[in-house]
Design a protein around this motif. Structure first.
Motif, PDB file in Angstrom:
ATOM      1  N   LEU A   1     -47.139 -42.748  -4.117  1.00 44.37           N
ATOM      2  CA  LEU A   1     -46.425 -43.809  -4.826  1.00 44.37           C
ATOM      3  C   LEU A   1     -46.503 -45.129  -4.071  1.00 44.37           C
ATOM      4  CD1 LEU A   1     -43.261 -41.941  -6.142  1.00 44.37           C
ATOM      5  CD2 LEU A   1     -45.287 -42.633  -7.419  1.00 44.37           C
ATOM      6  N   SER A   2     -46.357 -45.080  -2.756  1.00 45.16           N
ATOM      7  CA  SER A   2     -46.479 -46.297  -1.951  1.00 45.16           C
ATOM      8  C   SER A   2     -47.868 -46.892  -2.081  1.00 45.16           C
ATOM      9  CB  SER A   2     -46.165 -45.990  -0.483  1.00 45.16           C
ATOM     10  OG  SER A   2     -44.835 -45.558  -0.325  1.00 45.16           O
ATOM     11  N   ALA A   3     -48.878 -46.021  -2.036  1.00 46.83           N
ATOM     12  CA  ALA A   3     -50.251 -46.501  -2.183  1.00 46.83           C
ATOM     13  C   ALA A   3     -50.452 -47.162  -3.544  1.00 46.83           C
ATOM     14  CB  ALA A   3     -51.226 -45.336  -2.008  1.00 46.83           C
TER      15      ALA A   3
ATOM     16  N   GLY B   1     -48.434 -40.683  -9.475  1.00 47.97           N
ATOM     17  CA  GLY B   1     -48.905 -41.371  -8.277  1.00 47.97           C
ATOM     18  C   GLY B   1     -50.228 -40.830  -7.773  1.00 47.97           C
ATOM     19  N   ILE B   2     -50.343 -39.504  -7.708  1.00 46.32           N
ATOM     20  CA  ILE B   2     -51.589 -38.894  -7.241  1.00 46.32           C
ATOM     21  C   ILE B   2     -52.719 -39.176  -8.220  1.00 46.32           C
ATOM     22  CG2 ILE B   2     -52.734 -36.670  -6.871  1.00 46.32           C
ATOM     23  CD1 ILE B   2     -50.148 -35.688  -5.588  1.00 46.32           C
ATOM     24  N   GLY B   3     -52.423 -39.099  -9.513  1.00 49.86           N
ATOM     25  CA  GLY B   3     -53.451 -39.383 -10.511  1.00 49.86           C
ATOM     26  C   GLY B   3     -53.954 -40.810 -10.430  1.00 49.86           C
ATOM     27  N   ALA B   4     -53.036 -41.760 -10.227  1.00 54.70           N
ATOM     28  CA  ALA B   4     -53.438 -43.161 -10.107  1.00 54.70           C
ATOM     29  C   ALA B   4     -54.342 -43.375  -8.894  1.00 54.70           C
ATOM     30  CB  ALA B   4     -52.204 -44.049 -10.015  1.00 54.70           C
ATOM     31  N   CYS B   5     -54.007 -42.749  -7.777  1.00 51.53           N
ATOM     32  CA  CYS B   5     -54.857 -42.862  -6.586  1.00 51.53           C
ATOM     33  C   CYS B   5     -56.227 -42.244  -6.823  1.00 51.53           C
ATOM     34  CB  CYS B   5     -54.178 -42.190  -5.390  1.00 51.53           C
ATOM     35  SG  CYS B   5     -52.757 -43.079  -4.728  1.00 51.53           S
ATOM     36  N   LEU B   6     -56.264 -41.121  -7.524  1.00 49.73           N
ATOM     37  CA  LEU B   6     -57.554 -40.494  -7.846  1.00 49.73           C
ATOM     38  C   LEU B   6     -58.395 -41.409  -8.724  1.00 49.73           C
ATOM     39  CD1 LEU B   6     -56.729 -36.763  -8.657  1.00 49.73           C
ATOM     40  CD2 LEU B   6     -58.232 -37.608  -6.856  1.00 49.73           C
ATOM     41  N   GLY B   7     -57.752 -42.016  -9.713  1.00 50.25           N
ATOM     42  CA  GLY B   7     -58.485 -42.932 -10.581  1.00 50.25           C
ATOM     43  C   GLY B   7     -59.092 -44.084  -9.811  1.00 50.25           C
ATOM     44  N   GLU B   8     -58.340 -44.611  -8.860  1.00 50.23           N
ATOM     45  CA  GLU B   8     -58.847 -45.703  -8.036  1.00 50.23           C
ATOM     46  C   GLU B   8     -60.024 -45.252  -7.183  1.00 50.23           C
ATOM     47  OE1 GLU B   8     -59.233 -49.434  -6.320  1.00 50.23           O
ATOM     48  OE2 GLU B   8     -57.998 -48.841  -8.033  1.00 50.23           O
ATOM     49  N   VAL B   9     -59.922 -44.028  -6.638  1.00 47.35           N
ATOM     50  CA  VAL B   9     -61.016 -43.497  -5.811  1.00 47.35           C
ATOM     51  C   VAL B   9     -62.293 -43.363  -6.623  1.00 47.35           C
ATOM     52  CG1 VAL B   9     -61.841 -41.430  -4.606  1.00 47.35           C
ATOM     53  CG2 VAL B   9     -59.538 -42.291  -4.166  1.00 47.35           C
ATOM     54  N   PHE B  10     -62.204 -42.804  -7.825  1.00 47.77           N
ATOM     55  CA  PHE B  10     -63.393 -42.493  -8.608  1.00 47.77           C
ATOM     56  C   PHE B  10     -63.938 -43.698  -9.372  1.00 47.77           C
ATOM     57  CE2 PHE B  10     -62.194 -38.084  -7.930  1.00 47.77           C
ATOM     58  CZ  PHE B  10     -63.430 -37.455  -7.884  1.00 47.77           C
ATOM     59  N   ALA B  11     -63.033 -44.502  -9.929  1.00 47.75           N
ATOM     60  CA  ALA B  11     -63.513 -45.514 -10.881  1.00 47.75           C
ATOM     61  C   ALA B  11     -63.043 -46.928 -10.589  1.00 47.75           C
ATOM     62  CB  ALA B  11     -63.068 -45.117 -12.290  1.00 47.75           C
TER      63      ALA B  11
END
Length: 336
Positions: free
Chosen positions: A141-143, A8-18
């Motif tokens: 996860l919610s995000a 979940g945290i990795g997916a949010c980071l990916g969205e932030v960066f790319a």
């Protein structure tokens, strides 16, 4: 952290960066790259259990390896994906932060993380959150769920991803406050009760952050108790466990025992159960210990029977859980 929280945290980071550049694929990139350090779980396939325990969160979680892997991934990604405005350096920052954050987050629980390997085998453990805490996981996860189904409105997507990460960070700070409060109270109560100790450990009981598991002792043995942030009682209910280190001298695998001692960071006891030698790593708590102060420990290893130890870390974590155990946990969280 558990793998679900990392994803979940990795997916949010990916969205932030790319996310702005490659769309929702960025969430998959972030989830995979952020989870890469846990590739070391495959060592359990061919290594003996004591060695595998040390290998997990070892060199693959070191700062040196995170930088090297980030450089390699950035070189590959910059060749295969060339979106407008994305340089090799930007890919490097994305990958390095994603991997580094995994290493940092893993140090927030009690397993121990080898930040400095291969130069220093010291394991870092802040003991601030339980390895699987749903109150932490729910935010990223919610995000992720919202982002997966949300329209490609960049401003709204950015707000949701930042909210998921931001609330997770705030929860970690909240847990850090709990640890500070509990440690201050417990050390004072130990002093009042004239308990002498050279080693001290506090870590959350399973799946939450309000009830804390406490170990205090020395080479001869340890006092164990539980303390809630809502406790009002001015005395600790302590149970003593002798270390019995002399029993380990009889082990058939002395090298494996030494690896277990190193892994436990010297928070261990030994005992004999039905003529079987048992090694207990105290850091992982007791099996429903808040309900029964004499309960056995969640991490137990049979040094003379290696074939029985493949699930050493996992088998005791939720052993004995049922409706009554959950209710007793809830009532113990509320305080004495």
């Amino acid at each position: 952290m558990d793998i679900v929280t990392h994803l979940g945290i990795g997916a949010c980071l990916g969205e932030v960066f790319a996310g702005r550049i490659i769309g929702k694929r960025a969430m998959a990139w972030g989830a995979v790259v952020h989870s890469l350090p846990d590739i070391d779980v495959v060592t359990a396939v061919w290594l003996p259990t004591p060695a595998a325990l040390l290998a997990h969160r070892g060199i693959t979680h070191s700062f040196m390896i995170s930088a090297l892997v980030a450089v390699l991934l950035a070189a590959l990604a910059s060749r295969q994906n060339k979106p407008a405005g994305w340089s090799w350096q930007r890919w490097l920052v994305f990958f390095w932060i994603a991997i580094l954050l995994h290493d940092v987050l893993d140090a927030f629980n009690n397993y121990g993380t080898g930040w400095w390997e291969p130069f220093d085998s010291t394991r870092i453990a802040f003991n601030i959150v339980y390895v699987a805490d749903p109150f932490l996981s729910i935010w990223p996860l919610s995000a992720c769920v919202v982002l997966l189904f949300a329209k490609n409105d960049l401003s709204r997507r950015r707000n949701r991803e930042l909210l998921g990460l931001g609330m997770a960070v705030l929860y970690l700070f909240y847990c850090g406050v709990h640890k500070r409060v509990v440690d201050s109270r417990v050390t004072e109560l130990l002093h009042r009760q004239k308990i002498n100790y050279s080693q001290y450990l506090s870590t959350p009981a399973p799946l939450q952050n309000w009830l804390w598991y406490i170990v205090a002792g020395s080479d001869s043995g340890y006092y164990v108790t539980y303390h809630s942030v809502f406790d009002r009682q001015g005395q600790l209910s302590l149970h003593y466990f002798p270390r019995n280190a002399y029993l380990l001298a009889k082990a058939k695998d002395p090298a494996g025992v030494q690896q277990l001692i190193r892994f436990s960071q010297k928070f261990y006891t030994a005992e004999i159960h039905s003529d079987t030698l048992v090694f207990n790593d105290l850091r992982f708590g007791q099996i429903i210990g808040w309900q029964d102060p004499t309960a056995g420990f969640a991490f137990y290893y049979f040094p003379d029977h290696p074939s029985l130890n493949r699930l050493t870390v996992q088998r005791g974590r939720l052993a004995g859980w049922n409706g009554a155990a959950i209710r007793s946990l809830y009532h113990r969280i509320k305080g004495r």
